[in-house]
Design a protein around this motif. Structure first.
Motif, mmCIF file in Angstrom:
data_model
loop_
_atom_site.group_PDB
_atom_site.id
_atom_site.type_symbol
_atom_site.label_atom_id
_atom_site.label_comp_id
_atom_site.label_asym_id
_atom_site.label_seq_id
_atom_site.Cartn_x
_atom_site.Cartn_y
_atom_site.Cartn_z
ATOM 1 N N GLY A 1 -34.250 -9.727 22.366
ATOM 2 C CA GLY A 1 -35.182 -9.375 23.417
ATOM 3 C C GLY A 1 -34.467 -8.610 24.521
ATOM 4 N N GLU A 2 -34.653 -9.069 25.739
ATOM 5 C CA GLU A 2 -34.042 -8.405 26.892
ATOM 6 C C GLU A 2 -32.628 -8.882 27.162
ATOM 7 O OE1 GLU A 2 -35.800 -11.561 30.183
ATOM 8 O OE2 GLU A 2 -36.565 -9.515 30.114
ATOM 9 N N ARG A 3 -32.114 -9.781 26.347
ATOM 10 C CA ARG A 3 -30.818 -10.385 26.613
ATOM 11 C C ARG A 3 -29.708 -9.871 25.701
ATOM 12 N NH1 ARG A 3 -33.803 -15.208 28.129
ATOM 13 N NH2 ARG A 3 -32.977 -16.027 30.097
ATOM 14 N N ALA A 4 -28.557 -9.542 26.322
ATOM 15 C CA ALA A 4 -27.299 -9.375 25.603
ATOM 16 C C ALA A 4 -26.600 -10.724 25.720
ATOM 17 C CB ALA A 4 -26.458 -8.269 26.236
ATOM 18 N N VAL A 5 -26.545 -11.465 24.618
ATOM 19 C CA VAL A 5 -26.070 -12.850 24.644
ATOM 20 C C VAL A 5 -24.618 -12.896 24.181
ATOM 21 C CG1 VAL A 5 -26.516 -15.212 23.890
ATOM 22 C CG2 VAL A 5 -28.422 -13.603 24.121
ATOM 23 N N ILE A 6 -23.732 -13.342 25.065
ATOM 24 C CA ILE A 6 -22.306 -13.408 24.775
ATOM 25 C C ILE A 6 -21.936 -14.838 24.397
ATOM 26 C CG2 ILE A 6 -19.988 -12.913 25.630
ATOM 27 C CD1 ILE A 6 -21.862 -10.472 25.606
ATOM 28 N N ASN A 7 -21.274 -14.984 23.257
ATOM 29 C CA ASN A 7 -20.830 -16.293 22.769
ATOM 30 C C ASN A 7 -19.601 -16.735 23.560
ATOM 31 O OD1 ASN A 7 -19.607 -18.389 21.206
ATOM 32 N ND2 ASN A 7 -20.668 -17.643 19.378
ATOM 33 N N LEU A 8 -19.685 -17.894 24.190
ATOM 34 C CA LEU A 8 -18.583 -18.401 25.006
ATOM 35 C C LEU A 8 -17.283 -18.531 24.214
ATOM 36 C CD1 LEU A 8 -17.466 -19.689 27.625
ATOM 37 C CD2 LEU A 8 -18.382 -21.878 26.815
ATOM 38 N N ALA A 9 -17.375 -18.930 22.959
ATOM 39 C CA ALA A 9 -16.164 -19.073 22.145
ATOM 40 C C ALA A 9 -15.448 -17.745 21.974
ATOM 41 C CB ALA A 9 -16.513 -19.664 20.779
ATOM 42 N N ARG A 10 -16.204 -16.685 21.741
ATOM 43 C CA ARG A 10 -15.591 -15.367 21.597
ATOM 44 C C ARG A 10 -15.077 -14.864 22.952
ATOM 45 N NH1 ARG A 10 -16.135 -17.279 17.852
ATOM 46 N NH2 ARG A 10 -13.924 -17.431 18.335
ATOM 47 N N TRP A 11 -15.781 -15.167 24.017
ATOM 48 C CA TRP A 11 -15.349 -14.753 25.354
ATOM 49 C C TRP A 11 -13.998 -15.391 25.695
ATOM 50 C CZ3 TRP A 11 -16.857 -11.126 28.674
ATOM 51 C CH2 TRP A 11 -16.458 -11.211 30.005
ATOM 52 N N GLU A 12 -13.800 -16.625 25.272
ATOM 53 C CA GLU A 12 -12.574 -17.347 25.616
ATOM 54 C C GLU A 12 -11.417 -17.082 24.660
ATOM 55 O OE1 GLU A 12 -11.925 -18.985 28.268
ATOM 56 O OE2 GLU A 12 -13.925 -19.020 29.159
ATOM 57 N N THR A 13 -11.708 -16.813 23.388
ATOM 58 C CA THR A 13 -10.625 -16.724 22.395
ATOM 59 C C THR A 13 -10.542 -15.399 21.660
ATOM 60 O OG1 THR A 13 -11.955 -17.605 20.551
ATOM 61 C CG2 THR A 13 -10.887 -19.212 21.999
ATOM 62 N N ALA A 14 -11.551 -14.516 21.824
ATOM 63 C CA ALA A 14 -11.601 -13.239 21.090
ATOM 64 C C ALA A 14 -11.678 -13.484 19.585
ATOM 65 C CB ALA A 14 -10.424 -12.347 21.464
ATOM 66 N N VAL A 15 -11.075 -12.607 18.782
ATOM 67 C CA VAL A 15 -11.102 -12.715 17.320
ATOM 68 C C VAL A 15 -9.710 -12.389 16.780
ATOM 69 C CG1 VAL A 15 -13.561 -12.169 17.059
ATOM 70 C CG2 VAL A 15 -11.898 -10.308 17.154
ATOM 71 N N PRO A 16 -9.403 -12.797 15.543
ATOM 72 C CA PRO A 16 -8.046 -12.594 15.006
ATOM 73 C C PRO A 16 -7.557 -11.156 15.045
ATOM 74 C CG PRO A 16 -9.239 -14.149 13.642
ATOM 75 C CD PRO A 16 -10.233 -13.625 14.628
ATOM 76 N N ASP A 17 -8.435 -10.179 14.740
ATOM 77 C CA ASP A 17 -7.984 -8.788 14.698
ATOM 78 C C ASP A 17 -7.554 -8.253 16.066
ATOM 79 O OD1 ASP A 17 -8.235 -8.569 12.000
ATOM 80 O OD2 ASP A 17 -9.985 -7.253 12.007
ATOM 81 N N TYR A 18 -7.953 -8.929 17.132
ATOM 82 C CA TYR A 18 -7.534 -8.509 18.464
ATOM 83 C C TYR A 18 -6.198 -9.124 18.863
ATOM 84 C CZ TYR A 18 -11.378 -5.580 20.082
ATOM 85 O OH TYR A 18 -12.256 -4.524 20.264
ATOM 86 N N GLN A 19 -5.671 -9.992 18.035
ATOM 87 C CA GLN A 19 -4.318 -10.537 18.186
ATOM 88 C C GLN A 19 -4.031 -11.030 19.604
ATOM 89 O OE1 GLN A 19 -1.959 -7.225 16.684
ATOM 90 N NE2 GLN A 19 -2.087 -8.039 14.596
ATOM 91 N N GLY A 20 -4.949 -11.813 20.118
ATOM 92 C CA GLY A 20 -4.744 -12.423 21.425
ATOM 93 C C GLY A 20 -5.096 -11.567 22.619
ATOM 94 N N ASP A 21 -5.563 -10.344 22.404
ATOM 95 C CA ASP A 21 -5.924 -9.466 23.516
ATOM 96 C C ASP A 21 -7.352 -9.802 23.970
ATOM 97 O OD1 ASP A 21 -6.279 -7.468 25.355
ATOM 98 O OD2 ASP A 21 -5.894 -5.803 23.974
ATOM 99 N N VAL A 22 -7.468 -10.919 24.668
ATOM 100 C CA VAL A 22 -8.786 -11.408 25.088
ATOM 101 C C VAL A 22 -9.424 -10.458 26.103
ATOM 102 C CG1 VAL A 22 -10.002 -13.307 26.225
ATOM 103 C CG2 VAL A 22 -8.171 -13.800 24.586
ATOM 104 N N ALA A 23 -8.636 -9.897 27.003
ATOM 105 C CA ALA A 23 -9.177 -9.024 28.049
ATOM 106 C C ALA A 23 -9.905 -7.822 27.448
ATOM 107 C CB ALA A 23 -8.064 -8.568 28.979
ATOM 108 N N THR A 24 -9.290 -7.175 26.457
ATOM 109 C CA THR A 24 -9.927 -6.013 25.833
ATOM 110 C C THR A 24 -11.151 -6.424 25.030
ATOM 111 O OG1 THR A 24 -7.811 -4.851 25.724
ATOM 112 C CG2 THR A 24 -9.555 -4.043 24.286
#
Length: 247
Positions: free
Chosen positions: A175-198
């Motif tokens: 709908g009108e929401r871009a919903v961000i998953n808190l788990a991804r916001w805090e830990t990112a994903v493996p391919d980002y190799q710890g670059d949570v900020a990016t």
């Protein structure tokens, strides 16, 4: 007498607390603006949006272990608008947005809102070259904003993105929401190799990109920069990570 009292208990209305007032998640009719000091609160979706939901469906298996981090797995289920407004970032047609944080997840809303502002206000974001401008608002009256950016915990993803199949792992647009998953916001994903900020910049731009009408794209070729609308959460497919629509 005991039987009569028991029947009275069964027939009496359940609960004594007042229900929260607000628009449902995914509704195109925003909640009325709060008239007191508390931020407006909304609940999980009960209606289907007119536009199809978009998002990254959760993988059959989590692609490796995410970076270490702590976050709340289950919050209150309701979200509150972060009070405050921003300057207008960029030039071009104005896109006003509301920032929301789920209640009970221990995230400072002001800090999250500042991160969203900084991302959308960056000249590499969707407003690049005067394509559009952005402004954070906290008014939820009809016509006061174009979209919302909402941070919710993994346990609430299926409530705020019903039918998308996030698996509690990915984020989505519903709908009108871009919903961000808190788990991804805090830990990112493996391919980002710890670059949570990016990754945080990527996930905001990606889900807001859906809210602006953009669909998914694929990696154009090994070694090339990943489009921001590529499902980078599920893998880079040989591309280089990228957080920006116009890097």
């Amino acid at each position: 007498m005991a039987t009569v009292l028991a029947l009275v208990d069964l027939l009496a209305p359940a609960g004594g607390s007042a229900a929260r007032v607000g628009a449902t998640a995914g509704s195109t009719d925003p909640a009325p603006r709060s008239t007191d000091a508390a931020a407006p609160t909304t609940t999980a979706p009960t209606t289907t949006p007119t536009a199809a939901a978009e998002g990254d469906a959760g993988p059959a298996e989590v692609p490796g272990a995410p970076a270490a981090g702590t976050y709340v797995e289950q919050g209150a289920g309701s979200v509150s608008v972060v009070p405050g407004t921003s300057a207008v970032y960029g030039t071009g047609p104005l896109q006003r947005f509301v920032v929301e944080v789920e209640d009970g997840i221990g995230v400072d809303g002001v800090t999250f809102a500042a991160a969203v502002e900084a991302t959308l206000g960056d000249p590499r974001s969707w407003g690049s070259g005067g394509r559009m401008s952005f402004q954070r608002v906290d008014g939820t009256d009809p016509g006061a904003y174009e979209f919302r950016v909402s941070l919710v915990n993994p346990g609430s993803m299926e409530r705020y993105c019903p039918g998308v199949g996030t698996g509690g792992y990915t984020s989505c647009r519903y709908g009108e929401r871009a919903v961000i998953n808190l788990a991804r916001w805090e830990t990112a994903v493996p391919d980002y190799q710890g670059d949570v900020a990016t990754y945080r910049q990527y996930v905001v731009n990606h889900e807001v990109g859906h809210a602006l009408g953009n669909g998914h794209q694929s990696c154009p070729g090994a070694g090339q920069v990943a489009p921001v609308m590529q499902q980078q959460t599920l893998g880079l497919d040989g591309c280089a990570k990228n957080a920006w629509p116009y890097p």
